[in-house]
Design a protein around this motif. Structure first.
Motif, mmCIF file in Angstrom:
data_model
loop_
_atom_site.group_PDB
_atom_site.id
_atom_site.type_symbol
_atom_site.label_atom_id
_atom_site.label_comp_id
_atom_site.label_asym_id
_atom_site.label_seq_id
_atom_site.Cartn_x
_atom_site.Cartn_y
_atom_site.Cartn_z
ATOM 1 N N MET A 34 0.943 -1.291 -0.151
ATOM 2 C CA MET A 34 0.010 0.001 0.023
ATOM 3 C C MET A 34 0.882 1.212 -0.077
ATOM 4 S SD MET A 34 -2.953 -0.678 -0.566
ATOM 5 C CE MET A 34 -3.538 1.053 -0.314
ATOM 6 N N ASP A 35 1.966 0.981 0.552
ATOM 7 C CA ASP A 35 2.836 2.461 0.484
ATOM 8 C C ASP A 35 3.232 2.817 -1.099
ATOM 9 O OD1 ASP A 35 5.040 1.683 3.685
ATOM 10 O OD2 ASP A 35 2.977 2.482 3.118
ATOM 11 N N VAL A 36 3.536 1.587 -1.803
ATOM 12 C CA VAL A 36 3.898 1.778 -3.032
ATOM 13 C C VAL A 36 2.640 2.188 -3.890
ATOM 14 C CG1 VAL A 36 4.705 0.401 -5.225
ATOM 15 C CG2 VAL A 36 5.532 -0.254 -2.869
ATOM 16 N N GLN A 37 1.417 1.739 -3.527
ATOM 17 C CA GLN A 37 0.264 2.051 -4.394
ATOM 18 C C GLN A 37 0.010 3.560 -3.905
ATOM 19 O OE1 GLN A 37 -2.966 -0.537 -4.568
ATOM 20 N NE2 GLN A 37 -4.496 1.078 -4.325
ATOM 21 N N ALA A 38 0.278 3.965 -2.740
ATOM 22 C CA ALA A 38 0.075 5.388 -2.469
ATOM 23 C C ALA A 38 0.813 6.428 -3.086
ATOM 24 C CB ALA A 38 0.505 5.679 -1.059
ATOM 25 N N VAL A 39 2.082 5.974 -3.226
ATOM 26 C CA VAL A 39 3.301 6.859 -3.866
ATOM 27 C C VAL A 39 2.903 6.907 -5.513
ATOM 28 C CG1 VAL A 39 5.753 7.385 -4.491
ATOM 29 C CG2 VAL A 39 4.836 6.647 -2.406
ATOM 30 N N VAL A 40 2.778 5.833 -6.012
ATOM 31 C CA VAL A 40 2.466 5.513 -7.520
ATOM 32 C C VAL A 40 1.019 6.215 -7.864
ATOM 33 C CG1 VAL A 40 1.685 3.896 -9.489
ATOM 34 C CG2 VAL A 40 3.688 3.367 -7.796
ATOM 35 N N HIS A 41 0.183 6.287 -7.020
ATOM 36 C CA HIS A 41 -1.070 7.222 -7.084
ATOM 37 C C HIS A 41 -0.871 8.593 -7.365
ATOM 38 C CE1 HIS A 41 -4.800 4.253 -6.233
ATOM 39 N NE2 HIS A 41 -3.840 3.726 -6.974
ATOM 40 N N MET A 42 0.150 9.053 -6.227
ATOM 41 C CA MET A 42 0.466 10.417 -6.245
ATOM 42 C C MET A 42 1.110 10.740 -7.383
ATOM 43 S SD MET A 42 -0.929 11.518 -3.653
ATOM 44 C CE MET A 42 -2.128 10.140 -3.267
ATOM 45 N N LEU A 43 2.094 9.891 -7.970
ATOM 46 C CA LEU A 43 2.619 10.224 -9.100
ATOM 47 C C LEU A 43 1.800 10.308 -10.584
ATOM 48 C CD1 LEU A 43 5.673 10.205 -10.597
ATOM 49 C CD2 LEU A 43 5.221 7.962 -11.096
ATOM 50 N N LEU A 44 0.971 9.375 -10.507
ATOM 51 C CA LEU A 44 -0.146 9.389 -11.539
ATOM 52 C C LEU A 44 -0.951 10.926 -11.407
ATOM 53 C CD1 LEU A 44 -1.679 5.981 -11.774
ATOM 54 C CD2 LEU A 44 -0.016 6.958 -13.206
ATOM 55 N N ILE A 45 -1.299 11.123 -10.420
ATOM 56 C CA ILE A 45 -1.924 12.548 -10.283
ATOM 57 C C ILE A 45 -1.087 13.598 -10.632
ATOM 58 C CG2 ILE A 45 -3.193 14.037 -8.513
ATOM 59 C CD1 ILE A 45 -4.130 11.458 -7.219
ATOM 60 N N GLY A 46 0.017 13.510 -10.309
ATOM 61 C CA GLY A 46 1.085 14.647 -10.676
ATOM 62 C C GLY A 46 1.126 14.732 -12.045
ATOM 63 N N PHE A 47 1.442 13.399 -12.772
ATOM 64 C CA PHE A 47 1.408 13.348 -14.218
ATOM 65 C C PHE A 47 0.176 14.140 -14.931
ATOM 66 C CE2 PHE A 47 5.490 11.826 -15.446
ATOM 67 C CZ PHE A 47 5.604 10.585 -14.816
ATOM 68 N N ILE A 48 -1.060 13.553 -14.587
ATOM 69 C CA ILE A 48 -2.245 14.255 -14.826
ATOM 70 C C ILE A 48 -2.199 15.834 -14.795
ATOM 71 C CG2 ILE A 48 -4.642 14.161 -14.561
ATOM 72 C CD1 ILE A 48 -4.412 11.322 -13.792
ATOM 73 N N LEU A 49 -1.647 16.386 -13.638
ATOM 74 C CA LEU A 49 -1.946 17.795 -13.719
ATOM 75 C C LEU A 49 -0.949 18.472 -14.582
ATOM 76 C CD1 LEU A 49 -2.133 17.925 -9.681
ATOM 77 C CD2 LEU A 49 -3.843 18.589 -11.236
ATOM 78 N N LEU A 50 0.219 17.746 -14.587
ATOM 79 C CA LEU A 50 1.266 18.328 -15.294
ATOM 80 C C LEU A 50 0.866 18.316 -16.913
ATOM 81 C CD1 LEU A 50 4.270 19.316 -15.590
ATOM 82 C CD2 LEU A 50 4.827 16.874 -15.789
#
Lengths: 392, 276, 253
Positions: free
Chosen positions: B249-265
């Protein structure tokens, strides 16, 4: 006549009547404790005190209406056995009773309830199937499904008949299907092949059949334009069917010499092995148009992303609800759910196909009306409408 | 500035892949120890299994393959752990060909622990294996377990298995728990075991397919659902043994944040560069 | 152990005989229109009709159980045979590719080697055997898991490429995706709590909002798609039962 099950009792009672009635007598005895506890919780005990016997309560009398017989009233103070015998003969006069129902009557009496009405209601509600179902050939509780099926069948037949008579039937434009010609044309201009994937399920799935029927249409186009058509399959039966469908299309177009059976190949049954193989084909052959039409699971996005990477125009179609979002995000056109099934009617315009599609649409319209009515009735607190649609 | 966003707009996807690799590796090397909140659907499954008494039989159906193993195997182990602690009799079946091996691995992992070393195959748990045609299998179990599985996964006869004594149909099973990844599994048990035989059904599935079962949850045909890796981590918390799912779940949390970051970018890029 | 060896030997001989029968019968099948068309359509219609009728027969009626037993057993038998057909196809097609020197014949060699080694070990030791477990746990499982894990990378690149607010619908999709992704992880709730005003309202926590989106919008959409697809399935099934849809039988040539 055993009265119909009261909705309140039927909804309260757990286990279901079918379960109890199908249990053997020995098992029914074991369930006595559970049933007795439930009965006592749902029954409002009748007269608390013993009253004098009434002549009417002792003698079985004919029922005057479909509901509880008038002379089963008040309480009964006599012997339990006499009571049970009287009740059984009373009920048996109306309908033959199974052994289990007799046990249920005994159970109801054993709870101490002496109110004949309550005993009758409990036994009747437990004997909810009004008949001994083991001798019946039609489960009347599924009448709703039969009516719905017949209705749909009639709609389809009626509109098929109309279509055969030449009546024009309108189908709205489906973007993905209208783009097939554009996609094949693009591949021809670029001198690259067309890739068609009919899903990962076998020919016993309707979506695969729908996909293969669209393959026939795509094959006609590629035959006309002499564009190579690649069809990697994950099932050998799908491969043989696809080969025959494509060959037929090439024959009808008069381009049988362009038909390449080796382009329609079987890779592997394994899901991800197949995906790896298809990705390899995409990276090597670099198709200009990709079609994903059929059943897909986790491999949908892998295929779509790889297809995008090689620069192909992509048309996808599936009824797998959890893969549709991936296709919508990654492909140029997506056929959602039944648009895939409508495809063969849309492309061929055959009366049979058009009639079936129109019949489905009318059925859908009826379902919408039923849903709206159901919402209104449920909100108003009338459950009978929704209950009629439950499949028992 | 615009040239920067133009470069971002045409970003090579390998850079995105690299970012994902780092987002996966870093939380594994340096765990974040994020809290785990229990959702009602997972709690319902836990409560259902918790309400069973010692000696009750639970049917666990391993309807997945190794591809879904990273998501469902931790879930399977957490649930079996719960069952073992409650001294329930665990009957494992499978609707997928690879299911019996996943069941075997789960049982081996748990019985190698000191806490469950006393659990005996054939008495406390059994692996009946798989039969062709999942619909026929689920239907057949409603009529007779023995006719569908005359022997277990190892070839031992049905009547030689102590755990199967007195087990004839679904009526002798207190609860069904199906671990599902695809088409066969929860929906099959709900439409056959629950609808036709009245059995209580719960399930666990991959996150992507969890929404498919929400209608069953809402109509109470499915009593609870453990959803994906998040659900598995919740179940691990409930049984008090955080393991692979919790780490994941730690990994999933970070990857989700990364994906959101990509979407915003991507959206900022889209605004600056204009429609393409 | 003797029984196991005998049974495995029987299986191997059976597969070889089945292969020969399929090859020889295949020629007879191709030339007979009755076997290729009329008989399958008749069987399809009769079995479909029987299964539909069974749905409406009360389960207490012995006829229901008889049909149930009959169909369950036959489905299992036919499914088992279809597995055999799949295996035979796999071997013959890849052997043919290798013998013809067709494109990518090297992959066929790898497939055949893997197939025969794992089959041999599995038949010899049984599924509990150490070597078969080794192949399953240390070769098959990691390869399968790896292929599934590739999805994570493709989701990232698809998200970067596709989730752009080009239209109203795309914007709604984008917002819903972001909210659901935040709601599925605890870190999302922690970050959400820093948002002024909204973050401090407990019932507006992102995990509740995310669950609400799933419970209401997504489930409603799924039900709608399911309803439409189910009607399509029913109509297609009618056509198959009545022999109108014959594409699954192949062409008439």
């Amino acid at each position: 006549m055993i009265p119909p099950t009261s909705a309140a009792i039927a909804q309260q009672a757990v286990p279901t009547t079918a379960e109890v009635l199908s249990a053997s007598t020995a098992e029914a005895n074991l369930k006595n404790a559970a049933i007795t506890a439930e009965v006592s919780s749902t029954v409002q005990k009748g007269a608390e005190t013993l009253a004098t016997e009434t002549a009417g309560a002792e003698k079985p009398a004919a029922a005057e209406d479909a509901n509880i017989p008038k002379d089963i009233a008040g309480t009964y103070t006599g012997d339990d056995e006499k009571l049970i015998t009287a009740l059984i003969s009373q009920f048996s006069a109306a309908e033959p009773l199974t052994e289990e129902v007799k046990v249920l009557i005994s159970d109801a009496v054993a709870t101490g309830t002496r109110d004949m009405k309550e005993i009758y209601k409990i036994a009747a509600s437990k004997a909810a199937p009004k008949y001994d179902m083991s001798k019946r050939y039609f489960n009347y509780k599924r009448l709703n499904v039969l009516l719905a099926g017949i209705l749909l069948f009639l709609f389809i037949n009626y509109y098929t008949y109309s279509a055969r008579k030449g009546k024009d039937m309108f189908i709205r434009k489906i973007g993905g299907l209208a783009a097939i010609d554009e996609a094949v044309g693009r591949a021809t201009e670029m001198g690259k092949p067309v890739l068609f994937i009919p899903g990962i399920y076998d020919m016993d799935d309707i979506q695969t059949i729908a996909g293969v029927s669209i393959l026939g249409h795509v094959a006609k186009k590629t035959a006309e334009y002499e564009t190579p058509l690649l069809v990697p399959c994950t099932r050998s039966l799908v491969m043989s069917t696809a080969q025959e469908v494509v060959k037929e299309s090439y024959l009808k177009t008069g381009r049988i010499d362009s038909f390449r059976p080796e382009n329609i190949r079987y890779l592997t049954d394994d899901q991800f092995g197949y995906v790896a193989g298809v990705d390899g084909i995409m990276m090597r052959e670099k198709p200009a148009a990709n079609f994903y039409l059929g059943v897909f699971f986790a491999e949908s996005l892998i295929l779509a992303e790889t297809g995008h990477h090689v620069g192909a125009i992509q048309i996808a179609g599936t009824a797998m609800v959890h893969q549709i979002p991936f296709f919508v995000a990654a492909c140029d056109y997506t056929l959602i759910g039944e648009e895939l099934f409508a495809a063969s009617a849309y492309l061929s315009r055959e009366p049979m196909q058009m009639g079936a599609l129109k019949g489905q649409d009318v059925a859908k319209f009826l379902i919408i009306i039923v849903i709206v009515l159901g919402i209104i009735m449920e909100t108003a607190g009338y459950h009978i409408f929704a209950n009629w649609f439950a499949t028992n | 500035m615009k040239s920067f966003f133009t470069m971002i707009n045409n970003l090579d996807r390998r850079i995105i892949f690299l970012a994902v690799v780092l987002a996966v590796i870093i939380p594994i090397v340096k765990p974040l120890d994020l809290p785990v909140k229990i959702t009602p659907n997972t709690q319902n499954v836990f409560n259902e299994i918790n309400s069973l008494k010692e000696g009750d039989r639970i049917l666990i159906s391993f309807d997945y393959d190794p591809a879904s193993g990273p998501e469902l195997q931790p879930m399977a182990k957490a649930v079996v752990r719960h069952c073992f602690r409650k001294n329930l009799k665990v009957i494992a079946v499978a609707l997928w060909p690879q299911g019996p091996m996943m069941a075997k691995n789960a049982f081996e992992d748990l019985t190698s622990e000191v806490e469950f070393k006393h659990k005996t195959y054939g008495r406390d748990f059994v692996n009946l294996g798989v039969k062709p045609s999942f619909v026929a299998t689920v239907k057949g179990l409603g009529e007779s377990f023995e006719s569908v599985f005359p022997s277990d996964f190892n070839g031992k006869a049905f009547n030689e298995l102590e755990i199967m004594k007195g087990v004839k149909t679904y009526k002798d099973i207190s609860l069904i728990f199906s671990l599902t990844t695809g088409s066969a599994g929860i929906s099959t048990y709900v439409s056959i075991a629950n609808a036709q035989y009245g059995s209580k059904v719960t399930g666990g599935c991959t996150a992507i397919s969890s929404l498919e079962y929400y209608p069953f949850l809402q109509s109470k045909q499915l009593l609870g659902l453990v959803e994906g890796l998040k659900g598995a981590s919740e179940y691990e918390k409930l049984v008090g043994k955080p393991a692979l799912a919790t780490a994941g779940m730690d990994v999933q949390a970070v990857v989700h944040m990364l994906l959101i970051g990509f979407i915003l970018l991507a959206n900022i890029t889209h605004l600056v560069v204009g429609k393409k | 152990m003797n029984k196991l060896v005998f049974f495995n030997t029987f299986l191997v001989v059976f597969f070889i005989v089945a292969f020969i029968l399929i090859v020889t019968l295949g020629k007879a099948l191709r030339s007979s229109m009755f076997l290729r068309r009329k008989l399958p359509l008749f069987v399809c219609f009769m079995m479909g009709l029987i299964m539909i009728c069974q749905f409406f027969i009360p389960s207490e009626n012995p006829l229901y159980k008889n049909i149930d037993d009959f169909s369950t057993k036959w489905i299992q038998i036919i499914t088992s045979f279809s597995l055999v057909i799949g295996l035979v196809s796999l071997v013959t097609i890849n052997l043919s590719k290798f013998s013809r020197g067709a494109e990518d014949w090297q992959y066929s060699i790898v497939l055949l080697i893997g197939f025969f080694i794992s089959s041999f070990i599995g038949l010899r030791e049984g599924l509990e055997g150490p070597n078969f477990s080794f192949i399953f746990n240390y070769m098959y499982t990691p390869m399968q898991s790896t292929m599934f894990s590739i999805l994570a990378f493709f989701v990232a690149s698809a998200a970067f490429r596709a989730f752009r607010a080009r239209t109203r619908e795309a914007t709604m999709l984008l917002i819903a995706a972001v909210v659901v992704m935040l709601g599925r992880v605890e870190l999302g709730s922690i970050l959400w709590s820093y948002i002024p005003v909204i973050g401090s309202i407990k019932w507006l926590d992102v995990s509740f909002v995310s669950q609400w989106i799933n419970d209401v919008f997504t489930t409603a959409g799924q039900r709608a798609i399911l309803l439409g697809a189910s009607l399509g399935y029913i109509a297609a099934s009618f056509k198959i039962l009545l022999g109108i849809e014959k594409s699954y039988l192949g062409s008439e040539e």
